[in-house]
Structure formats: C-alpha cells, structure tokens
Scaffold this active site. Structure first.
Site, PDB file in Angstrom:
ATOM      1  N   GLY A  82      -0.059-114.393  21.512  1.00  0.00           N
ATOM      2  CA  GLY A  82      -0.837-113.342  21.132  1.00  0.00           C
ATOM      3  C   GLY A  82       0.018-111.906  20.947  1.00  0.00           C
ATOM      4  CB  ALA A 122      11.661-110.433  16.389  1.00  0.00           C
ATOM      5  CE1 TYR A 152       4.965-116.788  20.809  1.00  0.00           C
ATOM      6  CE2 TYR A 152       6.507-114.859  20.381  1.00  0.00           C
ATOM      7  CZ  TYR A 152       5.607-115.805  20.009  1.00  0.00           C
ATOM      8  OH  TYR A 152       5.246-116.116  18.664  1.00  0.00           O
ATOM      9  CD  GLN A 223       6.027 -97.898  22.922  1.00  0.00           C
ATOM     10  OE1 GLN A 223       6.228 -96.935  23.241  1.00  0.00           O
ATOM     11  NE2 GLN A 223       4.781 -98.659  23.319  1.00  0.00           N
TER      12      GLN A 223
END
Length: 329
Positions: A82, A122, A152, A223
């Site tokens: 997610g 990524a 992850y 960010q």
C-alpha cells in the site's frame, strides 16, 4: 518477445495496476489472458470481459502452478502492499510477498514459461541518497550498496536478485521494472493502503463536500516525489517486457514536485483553498525521490510523459464519482 499472440497470466489482476494491465494486454493482442488475485472477484477494481479470472492465494505454491499452467508469459504484480502509511506499519506482511515471488518463479521454471515480468519498486533505493528534498534523480545503480526501505524495499530487492539468478541458472527471461509512485483511477483511495495522490484527492474532496476549510498533510509538505500516471505505467510495462533489457530499470516520471505542490494541483482542480495542518508524526517516507530516466530513454527512446496536473484531473474526477456513489447508498 511480443505480447501479441501470447498466452499470459497477470498476477495481482484485481488490484490497481494489474486491472489496467489486463486491459492493455488485451488491446495489444494477447491470445489468452488469465487474471489472478487473492481477492474475491466482486472486490476487484476492474474485471475485463473475455478473460479467465481466478481467485487464488499465490503465497501457496500449488496455486502458482495453477496460475502458470499453459502460459508463455508471467506478469507478476501480486504483493501485499500500500502507501507509506501501510508499508511503514506492516513490514512483516510486506516481507511475506517473497513467498509469492519465490513460488511464481519456481512454477514458471517448471511450467516452461518463456518470459517473466516482475514489478519492483523505487523503495529498493539506498535511503542515504534520499535524505534531501532537492534530491538527485535516482539511477539504477543507486540501489547498491543496499539500504532500501525497511520491510517492503528489502523484499523487492531480494526478489530482483531472484529474477536475476533464475535467468542465469535456469534460462527464464526476466524483466524487472522499478515503479515510481503510480496513480490514477480504479485504485485504492481510502482505508489505509492508498498512496499520496489518491489520499490528497480524498482529503480535498471531503473538505469541500463537508464545508471544512482544513486539510491534514503527512510530514512538512516539503518532501519531494515524482508520480507516474497509470497509462504511462502500462505502456512502460509492455515495452520493457518486450525489450532486451536484462537488468532492473526505472519506470517513473521525472516531473519532481513537493507534496505541497501536489496539494496545490488538487486544490486548483477542486477550485478550493484549504488551510494545511502538518502532521509531523505521521509516516512520510524519504525526504526526496525522483526517477533518473537516462537508461529507459536509451533503451526505449521513450519515458513516461503524462503531466501530473492532467493525470490528477482524471484521478480526482474518478474519486469524486466514487465518493458520490457511496454517499448515495
């Protein structure tokens, strides 16, 4: 190896990217498509006519053999994942996706599958290269020395290595794409697994519909990220699958924005201006991440190019409709 005329299986077909990919492969002339997902069919985001749809848990090795039986190509997108709120709080669940990739590769080997596409992320990139919002775009070699997103990212990086060694040792042609923040209609927009573009659309819509003047932003809003629209993603998947690229490659937009700029775009679409409350304790991921597309342009003479404001307009309209339908029930 062209998609046209091939018998293929799409794993994770009931999810956001998988649902769009099934339609893309059908349009491209795949001779037969098997769509597999762990969710019951009624919970799939998209169900495409003329496709064999199966509900299977691909963490189970036997189910992976059912999924790969008689196919020539695998598109392995299935994963328990997610947005940042999910992956930072469910690291063990994310790691368990290694069972899917291990068993799918083993089944592909035994069933004589010719080509195996794996959707990486990524999140495999070294965190030390993503500490500054003014980030230098990430090149493929920046994944090493390894320090990926905990949970992850490690699972994705390990599975990339498995693809490499299954190709070297067993001859399965593997293609690996590192997705950068895919967004668009027919995906998760509420419930905790949604990513930033969908979450911002939902928050702005709820504020607008309720008459609120405020919105919560995770982090300080500075960010930075790039976001790739789903149509660019499925086009890239097919092109990478058909290519002679034997190494992991970036698949993402290079249009870098701050989260504040993402909110600006959605506010403009919605024709509202909201006061922003910054939740500095919420999950926010790395400070900066962008896709260096030098390699994909070299290999494919192409890169994702759909502008963020154009893709977000379509995404916003779809989520608005979904919220309207839910409110009417």
């Amino acid at each position: 190896m062209k998609v046209t005329g091939q018998k293929v299986v799409v794993c994770g077909a009931g999810g956001f990217i998988g649902g769009h990919l099934v339609k893309k492969l059908q349009e491209s002339g795949a001779s037969a498509i098997r769509a597999v997902d762990i969710k019951p069919l009624e919970e799939w985001y998209q169900v495409t006519p003329g496709v064999e749809n199966l509900t299977l848990d691909l963490q189970d090795k036997n189910n992976c053999f059912l999924a790969t039986e008689g196919v020539e190509a695998v598109f392995q997108l299935a994963a328990d994942m997610g947005g940042m709120g999910f992956i930072e709080n469910n690291r063990a669940l994310c790691m368990l996706s290694v069972l899917i990739n291990t068993h799918m590769l083993l089944a592909a080997k035994e069933e004589g599958v010719k080509r195996f596409f794996y959707s990486s992320s990524a999140c495999v990139y070294n965190g030390e290269k993503q500490t500054n919002p003014n980030v230098v775009a990430l090149k493929e070699e920046d994944a090493y020395p390894a320090m990926p997103e905990d949970g992850y990212g490690w699972e994705k990086l390990f599975s990339e290595r498995m693809c490499r060694h299954f190709e070297e040792d067993f001859g399965i042609q593997c293609r690996v794409a590192r997705f950068h923040n895919v967004y668009g209609p027919y995906g998760t927009w509420d419930g905790g697994r949604e990513k930033a573009p969908a979450a911002v659309c939902r928050k702005v819509l709820r504020a607008k519909l309720s008459g609120s003047t405020e919105i919560e932003i995770w982090g300080d809003g500075h960010q930075t990220r790039s976001f790739m629209y789903i149509d660019d993603c499925t086009k890239g998947i097919e092109a990478i699958f058909e290519s002679d690229i034997h190494e992991p490659i970036n698949l993402g937009s290079s249009e870098l924005v701050t989260i504040n700029q993402l909110v600006d775009i959605v506010e403009e679409i919605a024709n509202v201006k909201l006061r922003r409350n910054y939740n500095l304790t919420a999950p926010k991921g790395v400070n900066g991440r962008n896709s260096d597309n030098t390699k994909i342009k070299k290999y494919l003479s192409w890169e994702p190019s759909i502008r963020l404001k154009d893709g977000m307009a379509k995404t916003y309209a779809w989520i608005e409709n979904e919220m309207t339908v839910l409110a009417a029930r």
